[in-house]
Design a protein around this motif. Structure first.
Motif, mmCIF file in Angstrom:
data_model
loop_
_atom_site.group_PDB
_atom_site.id
_atom_site.type_symbol
_atom_site.label_atom_id
_atom_site.label_comp_id
_atom_site.label_asym_id
_atom_site.label_seq_id
_atom_site.Cartn_x
_atom_site.Cartn_y
_atom_site.Cartn_z
ATOM 1 N N ASN A 197 21.660 28.436 15.149
ATOM 2 C CA ASN A 197 21.101 27.653 16.474
ATOM 3 C C ASN A 197 22.144 25.809 16.079
ATOM 4 O OD1 ASN A 197 18.662 27.978 16.514
ATOM 5 N ND2 ASN A 197 18.257 27.806 14.496
ATOM 6 N N LEU A 198 23.576 26.509 16.047
ATOM 7 C CA LEU A 198 23.806 25.311 16.053
ATOM 8 C C LEU A 198 24.924 25.846 17.148
ATOM 9 C CD1 LEU A 198 24.536 23.763 12.458
ATOM 10 C CD2 LEU A 198 24.220 22.581 13.997
ATOM 11 N N LYS A 199 25.549 27.220 17.286
ATOM 12 C CA LYS A 199 26.151 27.277 18.238
ATOM 13 C C LYS A 199 25.905 27.960 18.961
ATOM 14 C CE LYS A 199 29.942 28.748 16.367
ATOM 15 N NZ LYS A 199 31.150 28.063 15.886
ATOM 16 N N ILE A 200 24.110 27.510 19.983
ATOM 17 C CA ILE A 200 23.468 27.811 20.833
ATOM 18 C C ILE A 200 23.848 26.329 20.859
ATOM 19 C CG2 ILE A 200 20.938 27.324 21.779
ATOM 20 C CD1 ILE A 200 20.519 29.683 19.654
ATOM 21 N N ILE A 201 23.392 25.726 20.735
ATOM 22 C CA ILE A 201 23.709 23.873 21.131
ATOM 23 C C ILE A 201 25.754 23.726 21.856
ATOM 24 C CG2 ILE A 201 24.083 21.369 20.540
ATOM 25 C CD1 ILE A 201 21.571 21.826 18.428
ATOM 26 N N GLU A 202 26.399 24.465 20.510
ATOM 27 C CA GLU A 202 27.393 24.018 21.056
ATOM 28 C C GLU A 202 27.659 24.414 22.390
ATOM 29 O OE1 GLU A 202 31.064 25.782 18.338
ATOM 30 O OE2 GLU A 202 32.510 24.236 19.369
ATOM 31 N N GLN A 203 27.422 25.821 22.589
ATOM 32 C CA GLN A 203 27.221 26.792 23.714
ATOM 33 C C GLN A 203 26.685 25.865 24.918
ATOM 34 O OE1 GLN A 203 25.865 30.240 23.362
ATOM 35 N NE2 GLN A 203 27.874 31.087 21.705
ATOM 36 N N THR A 204 26.036 25.222 24.300
ATOM 37 C CA THR A 204 25.058 24.215 25.573
ATOM 38 C C THR A 204 25.403 22.851 26.101
ATOM 39 O OG1 THR A 204 23.120 25.448 24.642
ATOM 40 C CG2 THR A 204 22.808 23.346 26.473
ATOM 41 N N ILE A 205 25.581 22.825 24.822
ATOM 42 C CA ILE A 205 26.373 21.249 25.329
ATOM 43 C C ILE A 205 27.870 20.871 24.849
ATOM 44 C CG2 ILE A 205 24.038 19.506 24.989
ATOM 45 C CD1 ILE A 205 24.590 18.955 22.539
ATOM 46 N N GLY A 206 28.259 21.369 24.112
ATOM 47 C CA GLY A 206 29.937 21.439 24.588
ATOM 48 C C GLY A 206 30.044 20.678 22.493
ATOM 49 N N ALA A 207 30.871 21.158 22.104
ATOM 50 C CA ALA A 207 31.643 20.799 20.652
ATOM 51 C C ALA A 207 30.866 18.754 20.160
ATOM 52 C CB ALA A 207 33.058 20.223 20.685
ATOM 53 N N ASN A 208 30.487 19.465 19.054
ATOM 54 C CA ASN A 208 29.999 18.338 18.784
ATOM 55 C C ASN A 208 29.943 17.509 17.436
ATOM 56 O OD1 ASN A 208 26.988 16.260 18.265
ATOM 57 N ND2 ASN A 208 26.787 15.467 19.780
ATOM 58 N N PRO A 209 30.201 16.018 17.408
ATOM 59 C CA PRO A 209 30.137 15.469 15.974
ATOM 60 C C PRO A 209 29.472 15.835 14.855
ATOM 61 C CG PRO A 209 31.031 14.188 17.154
ATOM 62 C CD PRO A 209 30.105 14.504 17.889
ATOM 63 N N LYS A 210 28.054 16.295 14.520
ATOM 64 C CA LYS A 210 27.206 16.810 14.158
ATOM 65 C C LYS A 210 26.556 17.886 14.026
ATOM 66 C CE LYS A 210 23.655 12.213 14.079
ATOM 67 N NZ LYS A 210 22.587 11.941 14.457
ATOM 68 N N VAL A 211 27.011 18.679 15.191
ATOM 69 C CA VAL A 211 26.800 20.028 15.198
ATOM 70 C C VAL A 211 28.273 20.496 14.476
ATOM 71 C CG1 VAL A 211 27.178 21.811 16.083
ATOM 72 C CG2 VAL A 211 25.576 19.680 17.106
ATOM 73 N N GLN A 212 29.937 19.853 13.951
ATOM 74 C CA GLN A 212 30.690 20.610 14.009
ATOM 75 C C GLN A 212 30.368 20.196 12.684
ATOM 76 O OE1 GLN A 212 30.546 21.258 17.368
ATOM 77 N NE2 GLN A 212 32.174 22.909 16.196
ATOM 78 N N SER A 213 29.876 19.077 11.738
ATOM 79 C CA SER A 213 30.038 18.408 10.815
ATOM 80 C C SER A 213 28.730 19.374 9.701
ATOM 81 C CB SER A 213 29.856 17.472 10.394
ATOM 82 O OG SER A 213 28.459 16.410 11.155
#
Length: 350
Positions: free
Chosen positions: A48-64
């Motif tokens: 799910n986190l990779k889906i977000i990254e592919q959708t809106i790009g890298a994000n501090p909350k997602v990467q952490s």
């Protein structure tokens, strides 16, 4: 309204609501991933986190959150990748969450070092087995000689890596500035070189902070040239600048206080000497007056003899040792201190 405006406006409105929906969808997916992580379903959380990254790009909350997922699944290579992404997004922060995520870097680096060592040992064992097989199936042939040479080279490579790893662990365990600089220059292609460079800067500033003020300023003056390529980060430069300003101000205050204290002491001493000289001159005046008036009684002007005695004593005293000569050394020393005060009264930019 033009025809072009009529055509663009609906498209703009459609894109606005499309992006709004995407944003709301990403938040929902993130909350789902967070719940999955907390329940131990790390694989789904990562998906799910990779889906977000592919959708809106890298994000501090997602990467952490990805970093924690990979740490809990012992995938330290991916954890390192996600941590580096996070550091690029958030180079500096004072939040507790930021401190906690950076605290994981030491654990990740230690586990990666173990993986690297295991990898080289496994390669060594495989190559040794291949070499042994070649030796047992051939005797003195070009292939055997090639195998032996390869075995020798592999052993040298492994030994070099083991030496590097041992040096890295010694650097981490030590607080010595030299161990970090030595590692940086000795292993230019090491994966730990950037870490050594950062440790070198931190220990450089830590050592400067413990030095006496003028000695620290001398060391800090070489900071920019020492870490010119690659340049130190803005955060480290701010720390160096703050320490430099602190040491400069402390040095100026020290010399200025010393100068003013010495100046007041010299003035008090010279005043005391003048008062003593005037007192004894007055005594000599009285002696001369008394000698003429009570002993000789040869004139009606005993004050004349008092003046002669006083003037003689005063002249002789000034010739032998005037009050200001007694503070000559102190005044010379204070003049040198004043030069230091003037030197540190104009602080240069760091």
């Amino acid at each position: 309204m033009t025809k072009l405006s009529s055509a663009v406006l609906p498209v703009f409105i459609m894109l606005f609501f499309f992006n709004l929906a995407y944003s709301q969808s990403s938040i929902e997916i993130y909350n789902t991933a967070k719940s999955q992580y907390e329940s131990g379903n790390y694989e789904k959380a990562v998906q799910n986190l990779k889906i977000i990254e592919q959708t809106i790009g890298a994000n501090p909350k997602v990467q952490s959150l990805l970093v924690y997922c990979y740490i809990d699944t012992d995938d330290f290579i991916q954890a390192k990748i996600e941590l580096e992404k996070y550091k690029m997004l958030v180079p500096y922060s004072v939040s507790e969450a930021h401190k906690e995520i950076l605290a994981q870097e030491k654990l990740i680096n230690e586990e990666l070092a173990k993986l690297e060592q295991d990898h080289y040992q496994r390669i060594q064992q495989e190559r040794l087995a291949q070499a042994q097989h070649a030796i047992t199936t051939t005797y003195d042939t070009p292939l055997r000689r090639q195998v032996l040479e390869t075995q020798k080279i592999n052993a040298q490579v492994i030994e070099a890596k083991e030496t590097e790893l041992a040096a890295y662990h010694r650097m981490i365990a030590s607080n010595d500035e030299k161990s970090a600089s030595d590692f940086y220059f000795t292993y230019p292609s090491s994966i730990y070189r950037s870490e050594a460079y950062q440790l070198w800067q931190e220990r450089f500033l830590a050592n400067a902070s413990t030095m006496r003020d003028e000695q620290a300023l001398s060391k800090l003056n070489s900071f920019k040239s020492t870490f010119a390529s690659p340049p130190a980060s803005s955060t480290t430069m701010d720390q160096a600048r703050q320490l430099y300003n602190q040491k400069w101000t402390s040095t100026y205050n020290y010399y200025n206080t010393q100068y003013l204290t010495n100046k007041a002491t010299i003035q008090r001493k010279e005043t005391k000497e003048w008062l003593n000289l005037m007192l004894f001159t007055a005594v000599m005046y009285g002696v001369g007056y008394g000698v003429e008036n009570y002993l000789i009684e040869s004139t009606d002007s005993p004050q004349y003899y008092g003046e002669i005695f006083a003037a003689g004593y005063l002249t002789l005293s000034l010739i032998i040792e005037a009050p200001w000569t007694k503070t000559k050394t102190s005044r010379e020393q204070n003049r040198k201190i004043l030069q230091k005060v003037n030197q540190y009264s104009r602080q240069p930019s760091f």
